[in-house]
Motif scaffolding. Structure first.
Motif, PDB file in Angstrom:
ATOM      1  N   GLY A 136      26.780 -31.966   4.861  1.00 33.21           N
ATOM      2  CA  GLY A 136      27.589 -30.976   5.575  1.00 33.21           C
ATOM      3  C   GLY A 136      29.064 -31.382   5.596  1.00 33.21           C
ATOM      4  O   GLY A 136      29.962 -30.551   5.391  1.00 33.21           O
ATOM      5  N   GLU A 137      29.309 -32.674   5.829  1.00 35.62           N
ATOM      6  CA  GLU A 137      30.684 -33.184   5.801  1.00 35.62           C
ATOM      7  C   GLU A 137      31.273 -33.063   4.396  1.00 35.62           C
ATOM      8  O   GLU A 137      32.458 -32.755   4.223  1.00 35.62           O
ATOM      9  N   ASP A 163      17.871 -36.199   8.305  1.00 32.29           N
ATOM     10  CA  ASP A 163      18.879 -35.608   9.184  1.00 32.29           C
ATOM     11  C   ASP A 163      20.257 -36.215   8.920  1.00 32.29           C
ATOM     12  O   ASP A 163      21.274 -35.508   8.910  1.00 32.29           O
ATOM     13  N   ASP A 164      20.272 -37.535   8.695  1.00 33.96           N
ATOM     14  CA  ASP A 164      21.547 -38.189   8.385  1.00 33.96           C
ATOM     15  C   ASP A 164      22.095 -37.690   7.048  1.00 33.96           C
ATOM     16  O   ASP A 164      23.314 -37.488   6.891  1.00 33.96           O
ATOM     17  N   ARG A 190      23.647 -34.295   7.535  1.00 31.04           N
ATOM     18  CA  ARG A 190      24.975 -34.370   8.148  1.00 31.04           C
ATOM     19  C   ARG A 190      26.027 -34.818   7.130  1.00 31.04           C
ATOM     20  O   ARG A 190      27.154 -34.304   7.109  1.00 31.04           O
ATOM     21  N   ARG A 223      13.852 -31.664   6.965  1.00 27.21           N
ATOM     22  CA  ARG A 223      14.618 -32.003   8.165  1.00 27.21           C
ATOM     23  C   ARG A 223      13.689 -32.298   9.328  1.00 27.21           C
ATOM     24  O   ARG A 223      12.610 -31.715   9.470  1.00 27.21           O
TER      25      ARG A 223
END
Length: 767
Positions: A733-734, A726-727, A730, A762
């Motif tokens: 995504g950034e 999950d990290d 993220r 995920r």
């Protein structure tokens, strides 16, 4: 008669802050000798005593330090014969003449225990008895310490100094005194933390519940800075704040912000900074008026310090004459002599001295100063740019000497450009132009922009198109360094057009070449290639081999960006060969570095490693730390490609340390990211994650969204390796968002594919 006070443990010395090192050095001088009972040799009598002359400007805390040290020594039992304090009032305006030895013998003898009936009436006889008593006390192991405070001249204390080596004397003075066997200690102003601590402690001594120092910590630093960190000035503002508990520290700092009225405002409760400085100044003016005149002229220099040669230029005198006057100012504690051999005015003394600067002397002194700087900086710049065998000015014996001069003077020179601009000096652009090579060499980016901006503004005001074009070209280079690329492109385009109109083909080539670099940074690669080819062709027409080599090198960079690697390698090799032909070692090193980059892209890794090592060695030899860091970083990349991961990590760490030392945040951030990738390769994932996070944060601070995206992507890779899916999602995504913002659609698509591939994993790993 003068009061003689016996200092005993428990007596208040005053608040001593930030002087621990000085106090310990004095205590070392005051400590008993290993064999204090040995009879002194008659041949050395009168010369064996250790005297500590604590010198410094008025209000710097000499008396507090001396009394504190004396009380500490008394508390240790070092001076059973007594610790005696005498204020000889050498700087008291109301004491004329100053106290003489004959006025204190009787008081000293009484304090040393001699009955009144045994004290002779005549001072000459008292002197003999005084030294006899000191000898007797020494023989009995009764060591004595004399604290001789506020001594203005040697005659005040020479006959008071103990002749037996068991005893000690501690002298405070604002002047440099010629005393036998004197161990001088010059006090400087307090450090920033010590000055803040002094103010806080003074306020809390009156009211332990005073919250202003805690609530206004930044204002404390500002206020003590306005005080020049001079203890007397800090004590005065503390007294004002103590008597006005509703007054905010910020408000008082605002009141003192006006330099014209600051000294007048530092007057409270009978204590006055101006009066302290004024007495020393008037005393000097009466004895050495030429030195007093020079003090005022020194304030014309816009920088923080100056050399003896610069002072001579300001005064319009030979160096030997200026040196004598500077020493007189130093001896009067109106001027500081730094460890690097330069001269520096305390802020408050500078404010005082400006009031004594005759208006008709300011303009001529300014002209002499700026003419001197322009002349010398031109000579130093010639040494930095010269190729082997080229003639260079005689002002410097070598390139290294010229570079050392720049290192010592660059802050003054940057300030001088601004001063030249504001005063309308004719050589603003010339002074600024001669600074560019040095500022580039040392990577002083902010100063480079400032200097170039002043030059461009001055040239525009003078309506000098040629000077304006030169200044704009330099400004464009500086703006590139701080990543203001659109402004850089505009500056270079304007400079190019001006040079073309003026028929200056050589400088037109420079503008084309620099324009290509800026275009490359905003990914306009085809335009960049054209710009560099145009510059190269112009230089070939003009027969300028050196500049042609620079254009070939930049052309190689642009070709590499569009993955025309073989053409890039050929361009770099041509640049390298030209540099070797001309003996330009620095540019040769840059060419070797770029060859390595291109060789790495075509997977010729061993050749790339050798090229980087050559570049690294050349730059280290020349002392070009910034370029050396680049070579270390690139070497790390090549070593990583051939799985020599430990060597790669060491190379990255060296590059990171160099960039941190230089304050090059942009390059440091890139190295952190590369270091993280190498750490991943050896399974040191926690360290890798921390490295990528550091890179990400640095890029964010710099506003470099594209590189921030790369750091986010690498961070996501590391997080995925430790199953923090999950990290990782993220982070990717950034990364995609950052690539979108920077216009790199291709990289954004690749990262989104990683996100898609991660979907099945995920919510199965730690968040």
């Amino acid at each position: 008669a003068v009061l003689v006070e016996t200092l005993r443990p428990g007596r208040a010395a005053g608040l001593l802050v930030g002087r621990d090192d000085e106090a310990n050095r004095l205590l070392d001088l005051l400590a008993p000798d290993p064999a204090p009972d040995i009879e002194p040799d008659p041949e050395t009598t009168g010369r064996a005593v250790v005297v500590s002359a604590v010198a410094g400007m008025g209000g710097i805390g000499k008396t507090v330090l001396a009394v504190h040290t004396a009380l500490t020594a008394a508390g240790r039992g070092w001076f059973p014969g007594g610790v005696l304090l005498l204020d000889l009032r050498g700087y008291d305006p109301g004491q004329v003449p100053a106290v003489r030895p004959e006025q204190v013998y009787a008081s000293l003898l009484r304090e040393l225990g001699l009955p009144a009936e045994q004290i002779p009436a005549l001072p000459t006889e008292q002197a003999g008895v005084y030294h006899r008593v000191l000898g007797q006390l020494a023989g009995a192991g009764e060591r004595v310490l004399l604290v001789l405070d506020n001594v203005a001249e040697p005659a005040q204390v020479q006959d008071l100094l103990p002749r037996h080596p068991a005893h000690r004397a501690l002298v405070t003075t604002r002047d440099v005194l010629d005393l036998p066997r004197a161990r001088r200690m010059f006090l400087d102003v307090l450090s920033e933390p010590a000055a803040a601590d002094l103010l806080t402690r003074l306020l809390r001594a009156s009211d332990p519940q005073d919250l202003r120092p805690t609530e206004e910590a930044e204002a404390v630093a500002r206020l003590t800075g306005l005080c020049g960190r001079l203890p007397l000035a800090v004590e005065i503002v503390a007294a004002i704040l103590t008597d006005e508990p509703a007054l905010a520290i910020t408000s008082l700092a605002d009141q003192l912000g006006d330099a014209e009225t600051r000294l007048d405002a530092m007057d409270y409760g009978g204590r006055n900074v101006t009066a302290v400085i004024d007495f020393s100044y008037r005393r000097l003016a009466a004895g050495v008026p030429e030195a007093a005149e020079l003090l005022a002229l020194l304030t014309v220099n816009p920088g923080p310090d100056l050399s003896t040669d610069t002072a001579a230029a300001l005064a319009g005198t030979p160096v030997v004459v200026a040196a004598k006057r500077l020493r007189a100012l130093r001896a009067a504690s109106l001027l500081q002599h730094t460890r690097t051999g330069r001269w520096k005015l305390h802020d408050l003394i500078a404010l005082y001295a400006r009031h004594h600067l005759a208006p008709d002397t300011t303009a001529p002194a300014t002209t002499r100063l700026l003419d001197y700087y322009t002349h010398i900086v031109h000579a130093a710049d010639k040494h930095l740019r010269a190729l082997p065998g080229q003639p260079v000015p005689a002002q410097f014996t070598s390139r290294g000497e010229a570079l050392a001069w720049f290192d010592a003077e660059h802050t003054n020179l940057t300030a001088a450009v601004a001063h030249a601009h504001h005063t309308g000096h004719r050589d603003t652009v010339a002074l600024a132009t001669c600074l560019q090579e040095y500022l580039t060499w040392r990577h002083y980016l902010t100063e480079q922009v400032t200097v170039a901006t002043h030059a461009a503004t001055a040239a525009t005001a003078l309506d000098d198109p040629h000077a304006r074009a030169i200044a704009l070209n330099n400004l464009g280079i500086a703006l590139q360094k701080v990543r203001r690329f659109d402004e850089s492109i505009t500056a270079h385009q304007t400079a190019r057009d001006l040079f073309r109109e003026l028929g200056d083909r050589h400088r037109e080539g420079q503008a084309w070449n620099n324009l290509g670099v800026a275009l490359r940074e905003v990914r306009r690669f085809d335009e960049a290639i054209t710009a560099h080819q145009t510059a190269r062709d112009l230089y070939q027409e003009l027969g300028d081999r050196h500049s042609e080599g620079g254009a070939w090198n930049n052309l190689g960079n642009a070709l590499q960006q569009v993955r025309r690697f073989e053409e890039a390698i050929a361009a770099y090799q041509t640049a390298r060969d030209i540099c070797q032909e001309l003996g330009d070692r620095n540019r040769e090193g840059g060419a070797w570095n770029n060859i390595g980059v291109a060789l790495r892209e075509v997977r010729r890794f061993e050749e790339a490693i050798a090229a980087y090592q050559t570049a690294r060695d050349i730059h280290r030899e020349l002392g070009d730390r910034n370029s050396e860091g680049t070579a270390w970083n690139n070497l790390g990349v090549a070593l990583r490609e051939v799985c020599r991961f430990d060597e790669a990590i060491a190379a990255y760490q060296t590059a990171r340390d160099i960039y941190r030392e230089l304050g090059n945040r942009n390059r440091e951030s890139g190295v952190w990211n590369n270091l993280g990738i190498a750490l991943q390769k050896v399974q040191r994932f926690d360290e890798a994650i921390a490295a990528h996070q550091t890179a990400r944060d640095l890029y964010r601070e710099l506003g470099d969204r594209h590189s921030e995206g790369g750091a986010w992507k690498a961070l996501g890779n590391a997080l995925q390796k430790v199953r923090r899916f999950d990290d990782a999602a993220r982070a990717w995504g950034e990364a995609a968002a950052a690539f979108d913002d920077s216009g790199d659609e291709e990289s954004a698509v690749r990262v989104r594919q990683l996100l898609e591939d991660l979907r099945p994993w995920r919510n199965t790993g730690s968040a």
